[in-house]
Write an enzyme that holds these catalytic residues in place. Sequence first.
Site, PDB file in Angstrom:
ATOM      1  N   ASN A   5       5.882  -4.417  -3.345  1.00  0.00           N
ATOM      2  CA  ASN A   5       5.227  -3.343  -4.086  1.00  0.00           C
ATOM      3  C   ASN A   5       6.188  -2.178  -4.263  1.00  0.00           C
ATOM      4  O   ASN A   5       7.202  -2.071  -3.574  1.00  0.00           O
ATOM      5  CB  ASN A   5       4.005  -2.840  -3.303  1.00  0.00           C
ATOM      6  CG  ASN A   5       2.944  -3.893  -3.132  1.00  0.00           C
ATOM      7  OD1 ASN A   5       2.068  -4.046  -3.961  1.00  0.00           O
ATOM      8  ND2 ASN A   5       3.020  -4.630  -2.035  1.00  0.00           N
ATOM      9  N   CYS A  27       3.545 -11.892  -3.124  1.00  0.00           N
ATOM     10  CA  CYS A  27       2.359 -12.748  -3.136  1.00  0.00           C
ATOM     11  C   CYS A  27       2.759 -14.165  -2.770  1.00  0.00           C
ATOM     12  O   CYS A  27       3.652 -14.741  -3.400  1.00  0.00           O
ATOM     13  CB  CYS A  27       1.704 -12.718  -4.522  1.00  0.00           C
ATOM     14  SG  CYS A  27       0.304 -13.851  -4.680  1.00  0.00           S
ATOM     15  N   HIS A  39      -1.461  -1.269  -9.622  1.00  0.00           N
ATOM     16  CA  HIS A  39      -0.790  -1.897  -8.485  1.00  0.00           C
ATOM     17  C   HIS A  39       0.468  -2.584  -9.028  1.00  0.00           C
ATOM     18  O   HIS A  39       0.402  -3.703  -9.529  1.00  0.00           O
ATOM     19  CB  HIS A  39      -1.759  -2.908  -7.861  1.00  0.00           C
ATOM     20  CG  HIS A  39      -1.260  -3.613  -6.646  1.00  0.00           C
ATOM     21  ND1 HIS A  39      -1.834  -3.419  -5.403  1.00  0.00           N
ATOM     22  CD2 HIS A  39      -0.276  -4.530  -6.460  1.00  0.00           C
ATOM     23  CE1 HIS A  39      -1.224  -4.199  -4.508  1.00  0.00           C
ATOM     24  NE2 HIS A  39      -0.269  -4.884  -5.137  1.00  0.00           N
ATOM     25  N   ARG A  83      -1.526  -4.740   4.792  1.00  0.00           N
ATOM     26  CA  ARG A  83      -2.102  -5.989   4.289  1.00  0.00           C
ATOM     27  C   ARG A  83      -1.165  -6.663   3.282  1.00  0.00           C
ATOM     28  O   ARG A  83      -0.553  -7.674   3.556  1.00  0.00           O
ATOM     29  CB  ARG A  83      -3.478  -5.733   3.658  1.00  0.00           C
ATOM     30  CG  ARG A  83      -4.276  -7.021   3.395  1.00  0.00           C
ATOM     31  CD  ARG A  83      -3.911  -7.734   2.103  1.00  0.00           C
ATOM     32  NE  ARG A  83      -4.104  -6.942   0.915  1.00  0.00           N
ATOM     33  CZ  ARG A  83      -3.805  -7.356  -0.312  1.00  0.00           C
ATOM     34  NH1 ARG A  83      -3.257  -8.567  -0.500  1.00  0.00           N
ATOM     35  NH2 ARG A  83      -3.983  -6.574  -1.359  1.00  0.00           N
ATOM     36  N   ASP A  84      -1.024  -6.069   2.126  1.00  0.00           N
ATOM     37  CA  ASP A  84      -0.237  -6.692   1.063  1.00  0.00           C
ATOM     38  C   ASP A  84       1.240  -6.743   1.423  1.00  0.00           C
ATOM     39  O   ASP A  84       1.959  -7.641   0.995  1.00  0.00           O
ATOM     40  CB  ASP A  84      -0.439  -5.909  -0.245  1.00  0.00           C
ATOM     41  CG  ASP A  84      -0.013  -6.714  -1.463  1.00  0.00           C
ATOM     42  OD1 ASP A  84       0.050  -7.943  -1.371  1.00  0.00           O
ATOM     43  OD2 ASP A  84       0.257  -6.100  -2.515  1.00  0.00           O
ATOM     44  N   HIS A 138       4.279  -4.132  -8.690  1.00  0.00           N
ATOM     45  CA  HIS A 138       5.381  -4.650  -7.882  1.00  0.00           C
ATOM     46  C   HIS A 138       6.692  -4.280  -8.576  1.00  0.00           C
ATOM     47  O   HIS A 138       6.746  -4.134  -9.793  1.00  0.00           O
ATOM     48  CB  HIS A 138       5.257  -6.165  -7.717  1.00  0.00           C
ATOM     49  CG  HIS A 138       4.186  -6.564  -6.752  1.00  0.00           C
ATOM     50  ND1 HIS A 138       4.403  -7.417  -5.699  1.00  0.00           N
ATOM     51  CD2 HIS A 138       2.883  -6.202  -6.664  1.00  0.00           C
ATOM     52  CE1 HIS A 138       3.284  -7.576  -5.009  1.00  0.00           C
ATOM     53  NE2 HIS A 138       2.343  -6.846  -5.581  1.00  0.00           N
TER      54      HIS A 138
END
Length: 306
Positions: free
Chosen positions: A255, A246, A213, A21-22, A215
């Site tokens: 990430n 993002c 989370h 997803r991310d 990055h």
Amino acid sequence: MLGVGEMNWPASVTIKEVGPRDGLQNEKVFVPTEDKIAWINQLSGTGLKSIEITSFVNPKWIPALADAAEVATGIERMPGIIYSALVPNRQGLERALEADVDEAAVFMSASETHNHRNINKSIRATFPILREVVQEAIAAGKSVRGYVSTVFGCPYEGPVSVDEVIRVSDTLFDMGIDELSLGDTIGIANPKQVQEVLDILLQRFDAKKLALHFHDTRGTALANILMSMDMGITTFDASVGGLGGCPYAPGASGNVASEDLLYMLDAMGIHTGVNREKLLSAARFIQEKIGRELPSRNLQVGNSNG
């Protein structure tokens, strides 16, 4: 916190894989549905216990994940793994429930400007939409995860007040979420800042209900994870290959790479239950499909034995 040389290391850590997803949401190349499914199936065989497989956001906003339903219904579900998906609103939740995801993830920002850019609404206007999603997901028997972006800094506003982070976090927990992931959306955090922020948040929230989370925009993600572990956090989001970014955070890179985090934890004797060679194999697979070298250090080294 103890002095240097006396840091508190946990016996085990949970890695939550967010690559499908991310990791993919910001990619210009559309990874074919069958390749996404094959990749997630590989990840399911690594020992990971949580995989965020897609996002049920309107495809016009995130075209890389336009095949959310096909992916969610096409993968092989392995017992003991939570398959989650990001949902922005009730319509997204309905699609996610039709695809029978195990967990719904809701998201918002601690920064007003980033929230407007990301969700096209004020923080205040976002709350009732997410409350409806959380309550309906719970009623459907699903667990719910919350994400708060820009906890350590905003690409538009700069520093973000911890009071704003608390306000948003309090509201999400009041809605009934099971876990909250605190995001360093643009990879701006440093270990001292992480310590200062967690010192405040852990007075209010249980460490077991928080995830971090990070990055790796400026190369500080692993250092920030070390500090977070010392503060009592044992759940971290990561993305195979270091994929990510993002669409609404200029300058945000990927990430922390799942295999880089796993290498560090393995070397420290911290249990994860994840097989590094299988994880590296999954990283190589998606790197080939995307067609460019990914930022993961261990992937670049190409040697799972370090």
